[in-house]
Design an enzyme around this catalytic site. Structure first.
Site, PDB file in Angstrom:
ATOM      1  N   HIS A  98       0.855  -1.181   0.000  1.00  0.00           N
ATOM      2  CA  HIS A  98       0.000   0.000   0.000  1.00  0.00           C
ATOM      3  C   HIS A  98       0.895   1.235   0.000  1.00  0.00           C
ATOM      4  O   HIS A  98       2.030   1.203   0.492  1.00  0.00           O
ATOM      5  CB  HIS A  98      -0.882   0.021   1.237  1.00  0.00           C
ATOM      6  N   GLU A 100       0.902   3.858   1.810  1.00  0.00           N
ATOM      7  CA  GLU A 100       1.350   4.258   3.145  1.00  0.00           C
ATOM      8  C   GLU A 100       2.527   3.416   3.623  1.00  0.00           C
ATOM      9  O   GLU A 100       3.503   3.927   4.172  1.00  0.00           O
ATOM     10  CB  GLU A 100       0.209   4.118   4.160  1.00  0.00           C
ATOM     11  N   CYS A 128      -6.185   1.765   5.837  1.00  0.00           N
ATOM     12  CA  CYS A 128      -6.763   0.520   6.334  1.00  0.00           C
ATOM     13  C   CYS A 128      -6.134   0.175   7.688  1.00  0.00           C
ATOM     14  O   CYS A 128      -5.248   0.883   8.175  1.00  0.00           O
ATOM     15  CB  CYS A 128      -6.508  -0.610   5.330  1.00  0.00           C
ATOM     16  N   CYS A 131      -2.233  -0.268   7.551  1.00  0.00           N
ATOM     17  CA  CYS A 131      -1.480   0.975   7.406  1.00  0.00           C
ATOM     18  C   CYS A 131      -1.627   1.879   8.636  1.00  0.00           C
ATOM     19  O   CYS A 131      -0.669   2.536   9.045  1.00  0.00           O
ATOM     20  CB  CYS A 131      -1.934   1.696   6.145  1.00  0.00           C
TER      21      CYS A 131
END
Length: 197
Positions: A98, A100, A128, A131
């Site tokens: 991801h 992040e 999410c 993260c």
């Protein structure tokens, strides 16, 4: 018992999860229930406008390799952008890739330290659970996001991991920076997917 974050747990009228607010959570001693207090922080929205613009630029590049258009940047204590990336799950074949996670990892490698004190994570879509927890472990000071993620968001929508006082670090949160642009980017991506473009 299943508890969900929602307007019934918030103070004031006109509560809206996508508005520009600082989010605070506090634990009720006996019941482990949480309440949310919201305060408008328009000045902070303006402060992170440029960083979100860069994150949006990263997000727009993600569909080139089949990824959902989410971008993130990391801002240091002096206000400079020190890492920028986008979702790369499809490109790298890695569920943890991801935006992040990639910026947190890049900055930690650069500094040779997992502690990212005095850093702000700016991301186009609400992080999410993975993260959000990574940001807590990294000790970032603030998370700034554009659009809420009502299906997987863990900074307000489903959970409030960054401000859970049972954890050993809490993070300030600013939501709604360039929200319309962030939301439109995601909506357009999925509309194109559905129409086969």
């Amino acid at each position: 018992m299943i508890l969900r974050w929602g307007p019934a747990l918030a103070e004031g009228e006109g509560f809206e999860p996508s508005m520009r607010f600082r989010i605070h959570a506090f634990q009720a001693c006996d019941s482990r229930l949480y309440a949310l207090r919201w305060e408008k922080v328009e000045d902070q929205v303006a402060a992170y406008d440029e960083a979100m613009r860069v994150a949006l630029g990263e997000a727009r590049r993600a569909p080139e390799h089949g990824d959902i258009p989410i971008g993130a940047v990391l801002v240091d204590g002096a206000g400079g952008i020190v890492a920028a990336d986008r979702n790369r799950r499809e490109q790298l074949g890695d569920a943890t890739a991801h935006a992040e996670m990639l910026v947190l990892s890049a900055r930690s490698r650069e500094l040779g330290d997992w502690r990212l004190i005095n850093h702000t994570l700016v991301v186009t879509v609400e992080p999410c659970a993975m993260c959000a927890m990574a940001a807590v472990w990294a000790r970032v000071d603030r998370i700034v996001y554009g659009a809420a993620d009502l299906k997987a968001g863990a900074v307000w929508s489903l959970y409030n991991i960054p401000q859970d006082e049972r954890l050993n670090h809490q993070i300030e949160v600013t939501a709604g920076v360039r929200e319309a642009e962030c939301r439109a980017l995601i909506a357009d991506f999925f509309e194109a997917k559905r129409s086969g473009r």
